[in-house]
Design a protein around this motif. Structure first.
Motif, PDB file in Angstrom:
ATOM      1  N   ARG A 464       0.830  -1.205   0.000  1.00  0.00           N
ATOM      2  CA  ARG A 464       0.000   0.000   0.000  1.00  0.00           C
ATOM      3  C   ARG A 464       0.872   1.265   0.000  1.00  0.00           C
ATOM      4  O   ARG A 464       0.510   2.274  -0.613  1.00  0.00           O
ATOM      5  N   PHE A 465       2.019   1.189   0.658  1.00  0.00           N
ATOM      6  CA  PHE A 465       2.946   2.317   0.668  1.00  0.00           C
ATOM      7  C   PHE A 465       3.544   2.536  -0.733  1.00  0.00           C
ATOM      8  O   PHE A 465       3.687   3.678  -1.195  1.00  0.00           O
ATOM      9  N   SER A 474       2.547   9.460 -10.502  1.00  0.00           N
ATOM     10  CA  SER A 474       1.683   9.570 -11.681  1.00  0.00           C
ATOM     11  C   SER A 474       0.804  10.812 -11.641  1.00  0.00           C
ATOM     12  O   SER A 474       0.062  11.080 -12.584  1.00  0.00           O
ATOM     13  N   GLY A 475       0.862  11.582 -10.505  1.00  0.00           N
ATOM     14  CA  GLY A 475       0.093  12.818 -10.395  1.00  0.00           C
ATOM     15  C   GLY A 475      -1.339  12.635  -9.957  1.00  0.00           C
ATOM     16  O   GLY A 475      -2.139  13.573 -10.011  1.00  0.00           O
ATOM     17  N   ASN A 476      -1.700  11.439  -9.486  1.00  0.00           N
ATOM     18  CA  ASN A 476      -3.068  11.184  -9.025  1.00  0.00           C
ATOM     19  C   ASN A 476      -3.138  11.496  -7.529  1.00  0.00           C
ATOM     20  O   ASN A 476      -3.089  10.597  -6.679  1.00  0.00           O
ATOM     21  N   ILE A 477      -3.264  12.786  -7.209  1.00  0.00           N
ATOM     22  CA  ILE A 477      -3.192  13.235  -5.823  1.00  0.00           C
ATOM     23  C   ILE A 477      -4.406  12.752  -5.018  1.00  0.00           C
ATOM     24  O   ILE A 477      -4.287  12.402  -3.845  1.00  0.00           O
ATOM     25  N   THR A 478      -5.574  12.716  -5.645  1.00  0.00           N
ATOM     26  CA  THR A 478      -6.787  12.304  -4.937  1.00  0.00           C
ATOM     27  C   THR A 478      -6.647  10.892  -4.383  1.00  0.00           C
ATOM     28  O   THR A 478      -6.912  10.631  -3.196  1.00  0.00           O
ATOM     29  N   GLU A 479      -6.217   9.953  -5.252  1.00  0.00           N
ATOM     30  CA  GLU A 479      -6.051   8.570  -4.799  1.00  0.00           C
ATOM     31  C   GLU A 479      -4.883   8.445  -3.828  1.00  0.00           C
ATOM     32  O   GLU A 479      -4.902   7.603  -2.933  1.00  0.00           O
ATOM     33  N   ALA A 480      -3.873   9.296  -4.007  1.00  0.00           N
ATOM     34  CA  ALA A 480      -2.732   9.267  -3.093  1.00  0.00           C
ATOM     35  C   ALA A 480      -3.162   9.644  -1.682  1.00  0.00           C
ATOM     36  O   ALA A 480      -2.765   9.004  -0.694  1.00  0.00           O
ATOM     37  N   LEU A 481      -3.971  10.710  -1.570  1.00  0.00           N
ATOM     38  CA  LEU A 481      -4.452  11.125  -0.252  1.00  0.00           C
ATOM     39  C   LEU A 481      -5.324  10.044   0.386  1.00  0.00           C
ATOM     40  O   LEU A 481      -5.225   9.771   1.589  1.00  0.00           O
ATOM     41  N   THR A 483      -5.217   6.781  -0.204  1.00  0.00           N
ATOM     42  CA  THR A 483      -4.361   5.656   0.181  1.00  0.00           C
ATOM     43  C   THR A 483      -3.531   5.998   1.410  1.00  0.00           C
ATOM     44  O   THR A 483      -3.366   5.170   2.317  1.00  0.00           O
ATOM     45  N   GLY A 484      -3.011   7.221   1.448  1.00  0.00           N
ATOM     46  CA  GLY A 484      -2.211   7.640   2.594  1.00  0.00           C
ATOM     47  C   GLY A 484      -3.010   7.641   3.886  1.00  0.00           C
ATOM     48  O   GLY A 484      -2.523   7.188   4.939  1.00  0.00           O
ATOM     49  N   ASN A 485      -4.228   8.136   3.849  1.00  0.00           N
ATOM     50  CA  ASN A 485      -5.080   8.131   5.043  1.00  0.00           C
ATOM     51  C   ASN A 485      -5.397   6.713   5.502  1.00  0.00           C
ATOM     52  O   ASN A 485      -5.498   6.439   6.703  1.00  0.00           O
ATOM     53  N   THR A 486      -5.562   5.818   4.535  1.00  0.00           N
ATOM     54  CA  THR A 486      -5.801   4.410   4.883  1.00  0.00           C
ATOM     55  C   THR A 486      -4.596   3.834   5.624  1.00  0.00           C
ATOM     56  O   THR A 486      -4.756   3.124   6.629  1.00  0.00           O
TER      57      THR A 486
END
Length: 514
Positions: A464-465, A474-481, A483-486
């Motif tokens: 997950r990290f 890849s610039g997909n900040i929404t999914e990054a945030l 995933t990071g919160n998860t």
């Protein structure tokens, strides 16, 4: 392995009765004593108790399959057939000595079951003990207690059900994490029971389908039970052989196997009734392990199973069987010799193919990092054995990882790892394929691979990290945030410094975008 056992079973079925009895009774007993002697050394050295087999679970399943044979030696009417070759007095002394020795062997096996906390063995031994006592005491009950068969059933069935219920309750309290994992696997497999309902996935294909099903379960279930999240692991066996068998062969294959089992249980022999009964009990002991373990995936138990079936049909005197099954008793010598010739040719072919694969696997082991071979020599070995092992998913995964370490072989690594994925879905395969895509900057495919691993085993932090890093690159900040919160809110299965470091690095990454 199935083909080899089928051919070997056919050869044994047409062998002399004495050969079958010798292998079943004395060959099996000799191997048991050897395994127990190894286990004794392991106990004295405080090592895991597994004999020469793969692990403790496999070892206890094998030991369980030998319990009926020990009962045969201990309490059977013809437990030791030595009177045919020795005088009556010596035969009696030998018989008593073997009975006493077998009692000690049985006690040692039960001690191993207790030490290993084998739930499967504890349930199975209760079933076999009750069936054995039933067999050897039903005549006594009829003649001395004057109990009819129906009343004997009314007494025996409740006792059996209560005993199994108590043992099941007790064993479920042992190793709760393992029990939860088995419940998860059974649920996931059962949810897909209709996917290949008629013909099944095919022999060997279940290992490809199950990981996909488990990943799909967690992907499609927003809030799965917490104990499922923590107990999900990498497994290709659902610890319920009958569910997995149905998934593999479908309803048609299951019906055929059921008919065969019924025919096996209907075998009768007046001359060798005790031996036939022990052969049936041996099969039942292996089958009873199948509800909570994997005896059909262990070579030694498959061999014992096949040998027991050969004993039953070889000694069968039941003449009231359907015509379809009379083919087991072939009287024409020419037809028998023709079958034996075909089996010998098939056995020779399988032996040659198995030998070639074994040699290829031996060469494959030379490529390990501990062997210190130059990279060029390792690559030559991989290329030479690839034609023989191109259906082996584990080999293809290691070959793909090896190629991915060379920047000039990245594209070939992707090709090999995609072949591995088609044969064998695993965490290692998908992570290796994701890394190979990552190195070629194919972020979309790399993300798909790491998403799959994160769904397959949701308690893992590292995949997950890596997925978080890929989203950021890849610039997909929404999914990054997301995933990071998860990652930050996830509960670790086992607290460790590595998990703490991953959480800390994740917080630092998210601070740049919050």
């Amino acid at each position: 392995m199935v083909g080899i056992l089928t051919v070997l079973g056919t050869l044994l079925y047409y062998a002399e009765r004495t050969v079958l009895v010798f292998l079943f009774c004395y060959g099996n007993f000799a191997f048991l004593i050897y395994e127990l002697s190894v286990a004794g050394i392991q106990i004295s050295n405080e090592d895991p108790i597994k004999g020469t087999l793969l692990n403790t679970g496999v070892f206890t399943i094998y030991l369980m399959s030998t319990i009926p044979l020990l009962f045969y030696f201990i309490i059977g009417k013809n437990s030791v057939s030595v009177s045919r070759i020795l005088s009556v007095g010596i035969a009696y002394l030998v018989g008593i000595s073997i009975r006493i020795f077998c009692v000690f062997v049985l006690v040692f096996i039960i001690y191993i079951f207790i030490q290993s906390q084998s739930r499967t063995a504890q349930i199975a031994i209760a079933i076999i003990t009750l069936l054995s006592l039933w067999k050897y005491n039903q005549n006594y009950a009829k003649t001395r207690w004057k109990l009819p068969f129906q009343k004997m059933l009314l007494v025996a069935i409740p006792i059996t059900l209560i005993s199994i219920s108590l043992i099941t309750y007790y064993t479920l309290s042992i190793k709760k994490g393992s029990t939860n994992g088995r419940l998860l696997m059974n649920k996931v497999a059962f949810d897909h029971i209709t996917d290949h309902f008629w013909t099944g996935t095919g022999i060997g294909a279940f290992t490809k389908y199950y990981p996909e099903w488990q990943a799909a379960y967690f992907r499609s279930t927003p809030n799965p039970p917490h104990f499922f999240l923590l107990s999900a692991g990498e497994s290709y066996i659902v610890f319920n052989e009958y569910l997995q068998l149905f998934e593999t062969v479908g309803i048609f294959g299951t019906i055929i196997l059921g008919i065969f089992l019924i025919r096996f249980l209907r075998t009768k022999s007046a001359k060798d009734s005790d031996l036939l009964h022990i052969a049936k009990l041996t099969v039942i002991s292996i089958l009873s392990c199948g509800f909570t373990s994997y005896p059909f995936h262990i070579n030694i138990t498959l061999f014992v199973l096949m040998l027991s079936i050969c004993i039953a049909f070889k000694f069968d005197e039941n003449k009231s069987t359907p015509l379809f099954f009379n083919t087991f008793q072939i009287k024409n010598k020419k037809i028998s010799y023709a079958i034996l010739t075909i089996c010998l040719i098939a056995s020779l072919y399988l032996t040659i193919q198995t030998g070639r694969q074994y040699q290829a696997i031996s060469e494959w082991k030379k490529t390990g990092t501990d062997n210190g071979l130059p990279r060029s020599e390792q690559q030559s070995i991989y290329e030479n054995i690839y034609p023989l092992l191109k259906k082996d998913g584990k080999f293809l995964t290691e070959y793909g990882i090896f190629l991915s370490q060379d920047s000039l072989e990245k594209n070939k690594a992707i090709v090999i790892l995609k072949q591995a994925k088609g044969q064998f879905m695993s965490k290692a395969t998908m992570e290796a394929l994701g890394n190979a895509y990552w190195k070629t900057k194919d972020y979309n495919n790399a993300i798909e691979c790491y998403k799959w691993v994160s769904d397959y085993i949701p308690s893992l932090f590292t995949p997950r990290f890596n997925l978080l890093k890929l989203y950021l690159q890849s610039g997909n900040i929404t999914e990054a945030l997301k995933t990071g919160n998860t990652i930050i809110t996830m509960s670790p299965k086992i607290p460790s410094d590595e998990v703490d470091n991953i959480k800390q690095e994740t917080r630092q990454m998210l601070e740049k975008y919050n």
